[in-house]
Design a protein around this motif. Structure first.
Motif, PDB file in Angstrom:
ATOM      1  N   SER A  39      -3.342   6.257   4.060  1.00 37.64           N
ATOM      2  CA  SER A  39      -2.950   4.975   4.665  1.00 37.64           C
ATOM      3  C   SER A  39      -3.762   4.559   5.889  1.00 37.64           C
ATOM      4  CB  SER A  39      -1.449   4.946   4.950  1.00 37.64           C
ATOM      5  OG  SER A  39      -1.130   5.665   6.090  1.00 37.64           O
ATOM      6  N   THR A  56      -1.177   5.944  -1.539  1.00 34.78           N
ATOM      7  CA  THR A  56      -0.047   6.475  -0.786  1.00 34.78           C
ATOM      8  C   THR A  56       1.051   5.419  -0.745  1.00 34.78           C
ATOM      9  OG1 THR A  56       0.581   7.525   1.302  1.00 34.78           O
ATOM     10  CG2 THR A  56      -0.878   5.645   1.460  1.00 34.78           C
ATOM     11  N   THR A  57       2.168   5.799  -0.193  1.00 30.43           N
ATOM     12  CA  THR A  57       3.225   4.816   0.049  1.00 30.43           C
ATOM     13  C   THR A  57       2.885   4.032   1.311  1.00 30.43           C
ATOM     14  OG1 THR A  57       4.435   6.486   1.285  1.00 30.43           O
ATOM     15  CG2 THR A  57       5.063   6.170  -1.004  1.00 30.43           C
ATOM     16  N   SER A  58       3.441   2.878   1.439  1.00 32.25           N
ATOM     17  CA  SER A  58       3.255   2.084   2.639  1.00 32.25           C
ATOM     18  C   SER A  58       4.599   1.997   3.337  1.00 32.25           C
ATOM     19  CB  SER A  58       2.753   0.686   2.272  1.00 32.25           C
ATOM     20  OG  SER A  58       2.657  -0.094   3.434  1.00 32.25           O
ATOM     21  N   TRP A  60       5.076   1.013   6.619  1.00 28.40           N
ATOM     22  CA  TRP A  60       5.085  -0.237   7.387  1.00 28.40           C
ATOM     23  C   TRP A  60       3.653  -0.689   7.561  1.00 28.40           C
ATOM     24  CZ3 TRP A  60       2.980  -2.010  12.009  1.00 28.40           C
ATOM     25  CH2 TRP A  60       3.473  -3.231  12.474  1.00 28.40           C
ATOM     26  N   GLU A  61       3.443  -1.958   7.445  1.00 33.13           N
ATOM     27  CA  GLU A  61       2.133  -2.555   7.682  1.00 33.13           C
ATOM     28  C   GLU A  61       2.329  -3.744   8.610  1.00 33.13           C
ATOM     29  OE1 GLU A  61      -0.632  -1.231   6.531  1.00 33.13           O
ATOM     30  OE2 GLU A  61       0.429   0.230   5.300  1.00 33.13           O
ATOM     31  N   SER A  87       1.108   1.722  14.791  1.00 35.07           N
ATOM     32  CA  SER A  87       1.097   2.547  13.578  1.00 35.07           C
ATOM     33  C   SER A  87       2.474   2.456  12.925  1.00 35.07           C
ATOM     34  CB  SER A  87       0.815   4.007  13.944  1.00 35.07           C
ATOM     35  OG  SER A  87       1.913   4.525  14.703  1.00 35.07           O
ATOM     36  N   TYR A  88       2.590   3.032  11.744  1.00 33.17           N
ATOM     37  CA  TYR A  88       3.907   3.047  11.118  1.00 33.17           C
ATOM     38  C   TYR A  88       4.862   3.917  11.914  1.00 33.17           C
ATOM     39  CZ  TYR A  88       3.193   7.647   8.956  1.00 33.17           C
ATOM     40  OH  TYR A  88       2.990   8.979   8.733  1.00 33.17           O
TER      41      TYR A  88
END
Length: 127
Positions: A39, A56-58, A60-61, A87-88
């Motif tokens: 990510s 990958t999973t996301s 938070w963006e 960042s996430y």
């Protein structure tokens, strides 16, 4: 028949080391999933062409233009305060605080049982 998918559970460094080890071993799975690794932008800068075919999973963006104004406000304020995009990790911490505040208001108290009850009865949209 060779495996078509590899799933790596770990953080960035583990995913980078795994990708490099696979390349050294001469096997690059057609699909490479890592829980965190691919990510951040550093994935590409660290691995170059080895970064390809990974996902990958996301969690938070940062918001796209016109999406979730609360998320945009958080992202802008964070960047102004710290000089970098959040960042996430930062977003998850902020969202957790949003949930805590809503639960405290709903409970009307810091009483543990009332707070727990408020948490379990909530449906909250965070950033």
């Amino acid at each position: 028949m060779a495996a078509a998918v590899l799933v790596v559970a770990g953080y960035f460094d583990e995913a980078v080391r795994m990708r490099r080890a696979l390349a050294e071993a001469g096997w690059m799975p057609p699909i490479f999933f890592a829980t965190v690794g691919p990510s951040p932008p550093a994935w590409l800068t660290e691995l170059g062409p080895l970064a390809d075919k990974a996902f990958t999973t996301s969690i938070w963006e940062p918001p796209a233009e016109g999406q979730n104004s609360a998320s945009q406000e958080f992202s802008d304020a964070f960047a102004k305060r710290f000089g970098v995009a959040p960042s996430y990790h930062a977003a998850a911490a902020y969202a957790a605080c949003q949930i805590m505040i809503v639960a405290l208001r709903k409970a009307g108290s810091v009483d543990r049982d009332r707070y727990r009850e408020a948490l379990f009865g909530m449906d909250v949209m965070t950033i």
